[in-house]
Design an enzyme around this catalytic site. Structure first.
Site, PDB file in Angstrom:
ATOM      1  N   LYS A 109       0.835  -1.201   0.000  1.00 18.00           N
ATOM      2  CA  LYS A 109       0.000   0.000   0.000  1.00 18.00           C
ATOM      3  C   LYS A 109       0.864   1.243   0.000  1.00 18.00           C
ATOM      4  O   LYS A 109       1.999   1.228   0.467  1.00 18.00           O
ATOM      5  CB  LYS A 109      -0.936   0.004   1.204  1.00 18.00           C
ATOM      6  CG  LYS A 109      -0.208   0.199   2.533  1.00 18.00           C
ATOM      7  CD  LYS A 109      -1.161   0.601   3.646  1.00 18.00           C
ATOM      8  CE  LYS A 109      -0.399   1.317   4.737  1.00 18.00           C
ATOM      9  NZ  LYS A 109      -0.062   0.620   5.918  1.00 18.00           N
ATOM     10  N   ASP A 157      -5.370   1.757  14.647  1.00 18.60           N
ATOM     11  CA  ASP A 157      -5.709   3.090  15.149  1.00 18.60           C
ATOM     12  C   ASP A 157      -7.069   3.532  14.586  1.00 18.60           C
ATOM     13  O   ASP A 157      -8.097   3.311  15.196  1.00 18.60           O
ATOM     14  CB  ASP A 157      -4.588   4.069  14.786  1.00 18.60           C
ATOM     15  CG  ASP A 157      -4.787   5.440  15.410  1.00 18.60           C
ATOM     16  OD1 ASP A 157      -5.877   5.686  15.974  1.00 18.60           O
ATOM     17  OD2 ASP A 157      -3.879   6.284  15.331  1.00 18.60           O
ATOM     18  N   GLY A 160      -8.559   2.398   9.194  1.00 21.69           N
ATOM     19  CA  GLY A 160      -8.674   2.638   7.753  1.00 21.69           C
ATOM     20  C   GLY A 160      -7.926   1.581   6.962  1.00 21.69           C
ATOM     21  O   GLY A 160      -8.485   0.920   6.083  1.00 21.69           O
TER      22      GLY A 160
END
Length: 318
Positions: free
Chosen positions: A199, A229, A232
């Site tokens: 990514k 966290d 996403g």
């Protein structure tokens, strides 16, 4: 308390970040939690009072530097100072979650290295040893000039999936290149292959998934990370895995930071279950039917006893 630890020179103290975990650890060892009060002056300054003698004792302070990070970090530093001035023999800091660890090098010009700064603060305050779990980057151990025991929660997570009967046609997936070693350890234990999600992240806390390296078709994918966290990365990764033919996706991590939209994202994602540890205490709003929390109390209590008795800690993971 069924078992009672036979040596009164071992003391366990808890500050405010994760008292539930600290109580579990003390119970596993067979000791009451040390008596101390953490209060605030009216302007918010931390006031700590240790309410029993600890002279000549080996003290273990359990404190995750989780949200509110700065409050919990200050509590810890002030507690270490109080213990030092009260003549504790050894001050051992047990940090299930080490905050500020994500800045462990200068990725861009004029950036701080907060992981090193926090290490300096803990040492300067007077700690003699640190026990951490799944530090964001293993090289953080080198930021300390005092002994540090680096524990891993992966065996606990792996055991959970094995007991659930998820071991056939499994692929262990690292959500980025940095977590490959972690994924590899879990894969070795489950005798499964690994895959990597390649990514690129345009800005901090904005995840963008690219392509999947490895075969996930028709398999049950288990995503493993150290910290989740805003969730996403993990939720987009889960979608990418299903698009690439994965049958179902589970996710696991050691440190459930779960800030901002994390819970909503997980609830709306195709992740079947998110398995986490209690290195960070989950508030009521952060609980979800999809989240399964496992305890690291036994791991911490074993490590504490081994440190206190001068035995090897690494044998816990053999």
């Amino acid at each position: 308390m069924a078992n009672h630890y036979p040596n009164d020179k071992l003391k366990i103290f808890s500050l405010n970040s994760n008292e539930t975990l600290a109580k579990q650890v003390a119970e596993e060892i067979g000791l009451p939690l040390g008596r101390c009060s953490v209060k605030r002056f009216s302007d918010g300054e931390v006031q700590i009072n240790i309410e029993e003698s600890i002279r000549g004792c080996d003290v273990f302070v359990i404190q995750s530097t989780s949200d509110p990070v700065n409050e919990h970090l200050m509590e810890l530093l002030i507690m270490i100072d109080a213990l030092k001035r009260a003549s504790a023999r050894n001050i051992n800091v047990v940090m299930p979650y080490y905050g500020y660890a994500r800045q462990d090098r200068k990725a861009r010009p004029r950036e701080p290295i907060t992981a090193k700064l926090v290490a300096n603060l803990i040492e300067t305050a007077g700690a003699n040893r640190v026990i951490g779990i799944d530090l964001h980057a293993p090289q953080i151990q080198g930021f300390f000039d005092i002994p540090i025991d680096h524990l891993v929660a992966e065996p606990i997570l792996t055991e959970y999936f094995k007991n659930k009967g998820i071991s056939n046609d499994v692929v262990i997936v690292s959500p980025d290149h940095g977590g490959v070693t972690r994924a590899r350890k879990m894969a070795d234990r489950m005798k499964a292959p690994i895959a990597i999600i390649d990514k690129r992240r345009p800005r901090p806390n904005v995840a963008e998934v690219m392509n999947i390296v490895g075969n996930v078709e028709g398999k049950t994918a288990i995503l493993i990370d150290d910290i989740i966290d805003t969730a996403g990365t993990i939720t987009i990764a889960a979608s990418a895995l299903v698009e690439s033919g994965a049958k179902e996706v589970y996710a696991c991590c050691t440190h459930p930071v779960l800030s901002g939209p994390a819970i909503e994202r997980i609830d709306n994602s195709i992740i079947k279950e998110l398995v986490i540890t209690n290195s960070i205490e989950l508030s009521e709003q952060k609980k979800s039917a999809k989240i399964q929390q496992l305890s690291i109390a036994k791991l911490l209590s074993d490590a504490i006893i081994r440190v206190f008795e001068n035995k090897s800690v690494s044998t816990l993971f053999d």
